[in-house]
Scaffold this motif. Structure first.
Motif, short mmCIF file in Angstrom:
data_model
loop_
_atom_site.label_atom_id
_atom_site.label_comp_id
_atom_site.label_asym_id
_atom_site.label_seq_id
_atom_site.Cartn_x
_atom_site.Cartn_y
_atom_site.Cartn_z
N ASP A 84 0.57 -1.23 -0.02
CA ASP A 84 0.07 0.01 -0.25
C ASP A 84 0.85 1.18 0.07
OD1 ASP A 84 -2.53 1.22 0.00
OD2 ASP A 84 -2.36 1.33 2.35
N TYR A 85 1.99 1.19 0.91
CA TYR A 85 2.89 2.44 0.81
C TYR A 85 3.65 2.44 -0.49
CZ TYR A 85 5.91 5.83 2.49
OH TYR A 85 6.90 6.99 2.65
N LEU A 86 3.79 1.27 -1.15
CA LEU A 86 4.40 1.47 -2.28
C LEU A 86 3.57 2.16 -3.23
CD1 LEU A 86 7.20 0.59 -3.73
CD2 LEU A 86 6.07 -1.47 -4.16
N THR A 87 2.45 1.82 -3.34
CA THR A 87 1.31 2.51 -4.28
C THR A 87 1.33 3.96 -4.05
OG1 THR A 87 -0.39 2.00 -3.10
CG2 THR A 87 0.17 0.64 -4.83
N ILE A 88 1.49 4.46 -2.76
CA ILE A 88 1.37 5.89 -2.58
C ILE A 88 2.62 6.70 -3.01
CG2 ILE A 88 1.08 7.61 -0.55
CD1 ILE A 88 -0.54 5.36 0.89
N THR A 89 3.72 5.97 -2.68
CA THR A 89 4.91 6.83 -3.02
C THR A 89 5.01 6.82 -4.77
OG1 THR A 89 6.22 4.64 -2.83
CG2 THR A 89 6.28 6.14 -0.99
N ALA A 90 4.48 5.58 -5.23
CA ALA A 90 4.74 5.65 -6.78
C ALA A 90 3.68 6.77 -7.53
CB ALA A 90 4.26 4.44 -7.52
N LEU A 91 2.65 6.96 -6.63
CA LEU A 91 1.57 7.94 -6.85
C LEU A 91 2.24 9.31 -6.77
CD1 LEU A 91 -1.92 8.68 -6.87
CD2 LEU A 91 -1.19 9.54 -4.63
N LEU A 92 3.06 9.56 -5.92
CA LEU A 92 3.69 10.76 -5.31
C LEU A 92 4.78 11.19 -6.17
CD1 LEU A 92 3.67 10.52 -1.60
CD2 LEU A 92 2.22 12.23 -2.88
N LEU A 93 5.49 10.09 -6.84
CA LEU A 93 6.63 10.28 -7.73
C LEU A 93 5.90 10.70 -9.24
CD1 LEU A 93 9.61 9.59 -7.75
CD2 LEU A 93 9.15 7.40 -8.71
N MET A 94 4.75 9.81 -9.62
CA MET A 94 4.19 10.52 -10.87
C MET A 94 3.76 12.07 -10.60
SD MET A 94 2.06 6.99 -11.49
CE MET A 94 1.45 7.27 -12.94
N LEU A 95 3.34 12.31 -9.60
CA LEU A 95 2.86 13.68 -9.31
C LEU A 95 3.96 14.64 -9.60
CD1 LEU A 95 0.05 13.59 -6.82
CD2 LEU A 95 -0.29 13.86 -8.77
N VAL A 96 5.05 14.30 -8.90
CA VAL A 96 6.47 15.14 -9.16
C VAL A 96 6.73 15.27 -10.59
CG1 VAL A 96 8.78 15.32 -8.60
CG2 VAL A 96 7.08 15.15 -6.92
N LEU A 97 6.64 13.91 -11.32
CA LEU A 97 7.12 14.04 -12.80
C LEU A 97 6.04 14.78 -13.49
CD1 LEU A 97 8.16 10.30 -13.03
CD2 LEU A 97 9.71 12.08 -13.52
#
Length: 96
Positions: free
Chosen positions: A45-58
């Motif tokens: 679950d935390y991995l999906t959240i960090t992937a989501l945040l990484l996509m927002l920064v990109l």
């Protein structure tokens, strides 16, 4: 560096990208080593959240709305996956 982005914002995005990447690596370690299934579900679950945040920064970095749409899909799929895994751990089945 893009002309529309200030140097402070550019540096902040690079730092955020590095921090989120480090968080993903640490989360992957917890996902593979986790002593219990609950730890692995929380790590996923935390991995999906960090992937989501990484996509927002990109998305901010490249000025593209496609990253934001993809982040919305990742958020929805992560939520559904978390519910499914929680039901499986509690009841032993997903669909009744």
């Amino acid at each position: 560096m893009n002309a529309a982005i200030s140097p402070v914002l550019w540096t902040a995005m690079l730092v955020a990208f590095g921090c989120f990447s480090l968080a993903m690596v640490i989360t992957l370690i917890r996902l593979f080593i986790g002593p219990s299934a609950q730890d692995r579900v929380l790590a996923l679950d935390y991995l999906t959240i960090t992937a989501l945040l990484l996509m927002l920064v990109l998305g901010l970095r490249h000025h593209s709305s496609m990253y934001f749409e993809a982040a919305t899909l990742v958020a929805m799929l992560g939520f559904i996956t978390s519910i499914g895994l929680a039901r499986f751990l509690l009841r032993g089945e997903v669909v009744e």
